[in-house]
Design a protein around this motif. Structure first.
Motif, PDB file in Angstrom:
ATOM      1  N   LEU A 266      44.071  16.660  44.986  1.00  0.00           N
ATOM      2  CA  LEU A 266      42.848  15.908  44.715  1.00  0.00           C
ATOM      3  C   LEU A 266      41.870  15.996  45.878  1.00  0.00           C
ATOM      4  CD1 LEU A 266      44.293  12.601  43.167  1.00  0.00           C
ATOM      5  CD2 LEU A 266      43.469  14.631  41.967  1.00  0.00           C
ATOM      6  N   THR A 267      40.608  15.815  45.563  1.00  0.00           N
ATOM      7  CA  THR A 267      39.600  15.752  46.610  1.00  0.00           C
ATOM      8  C   THR A 267      39.719  14.413  47.334  1.00  0.00           C
ATOM      9  OG1 THR A 267      37.919  14.686  45.230  1.00  0.00           O
ATOM     10  CG2 THR A 267      38.008  17.117  45.178  1.00  0.00           C
ATOM     11  N   ALA A 268      39.098  14.331  48.495  1.00  0.00           N
ATOM     12  CA  ALA A 268      39.111  13.079  49.251  1.00  0.00           C
ATOM     13  C   ALA A 268      38.493  11.952  48.430  1.00  0.00           C
ATOM     14  CB  ALA A 268      38.374  13.255  50.571  1.00  0.00           C
ATOM     15  N   LYS A 269      37.442  12.257  47.703  1.00  0.00           N
ATOM     16  CA  LYS A 269      36.785  11.250  46.866  1.00  0.00           C
ATOM     17  C   LYS A 269      37.740  10.739  45.787  1.00  0.00           C
ATOM     18  CE  LYS A 269      32.503  10.714  44.199  1.00  0.00           C
ATOM     19  NZ  LYS A 269      31.295  11.437  43.740  1.00  0.00           N
ATOM     20  N   GLU A 270      38.459  11.650  45.148  1.00  0.00           N
ATOM     21  CA  GLU A 270      39.416  11.254  44.109  1.00  0.00           C
ATOM     22  C   GLU A 270      40.552  10.423  44.706  1.00  0.00           C
ATOM     23  OE1 GLU A 270      39.072  15.004  40.982  1.00  0.00           O
ATOM     24  OE2 GLU A 270      40.161  15.278  42.868  1.00  0.00           O
TER      25      GLU A 270
END
Length: 191
Positions: free
Chosen positions: A148-152
């Protein structure tokens, strides 16, 4: 015999116990009141206890050879915490655990937990199910770190810990997410 069942109702919500079983439970759990900053476990300690959080928040973290902190877990109301690597293998602690808010916990030793298993078998089933869910959650966390991305990851953090973001330090959250505090600030602005 003490027939107070408040400890069993707080910890084992879906189970019912006889007066004798409540007495056994009361005899093995010890309540501790912690202040923000109190250390429960330090790297190198022998670990034979688990903590059940009644209120507040605990944080487990690892410090690498370069002195960087990596937050592994937060424990909020109704969560369990220990250095499980040390707890289950009788090795020295590789984690540190601290209260990051004033907290109230119940503590139980490994010996007392085994005593509970022998005398109240449904508690062994309770802990097995908790351990299975915890293992599943750790696997999901590892996969999210990989995919996952940091935002996710931050959005997942907010779902898992909805009420603690305002009361813990940004660098603890960033450390948990594996990002810098600057990246955390950017993500928050985007959202």
């Amino acid at each position: 015999m003490n027939t107070d069942n408040s400890i069993s109702k707080e910890i084992f919500k879906d189970l019912s116990f006889s007066n004798e079983e409540n007495g056994i439970i009361n005899a093995v759990f010890f309540k501790e009141i912690l202040r923000k900053g109190d250390q429960l476990i330090k790297t190198g300690d022998n670990v034979d206890v688990q903590y059940y959080v009644i209120e507040g928040c605990l944080r487990s973290y690892h410090i690498d050879a370069q002195g960087r902190e990596f937050t592994v877990q937060f424990a909020i109301k109704d969560w369990w915490m220990s250095d499980y690597t040390a707890f289950f293998s009788s090795s020295k602690a590789i984690m540190n655990i601290e209260a990051i808010q004033d907290s109230v916990v119940y503590k139980i030793t490994d010996l007392d937990k085994e005593f509970l298993y022998s005398n109240i078998p449904k508690i062994e089933s309770f802990f097995r199910k908790k351990l299975e869910r915890a293992f599943s959650a750790f696997q999901k966390r590892i996969l999210s770190e990989l995919s996952l991305t940091a935002k996710e990851r931050y959005i997942n953090f907010l779902k898992s810990y909805p009420d603690i973001e305002k009361s813990i330090k940004n660098y603890h959250i960033a450390s948990f997410l594996g990002i810098t505090t600057e990246s955390l600030s950017r993500i928050r602005k985007e959202l």
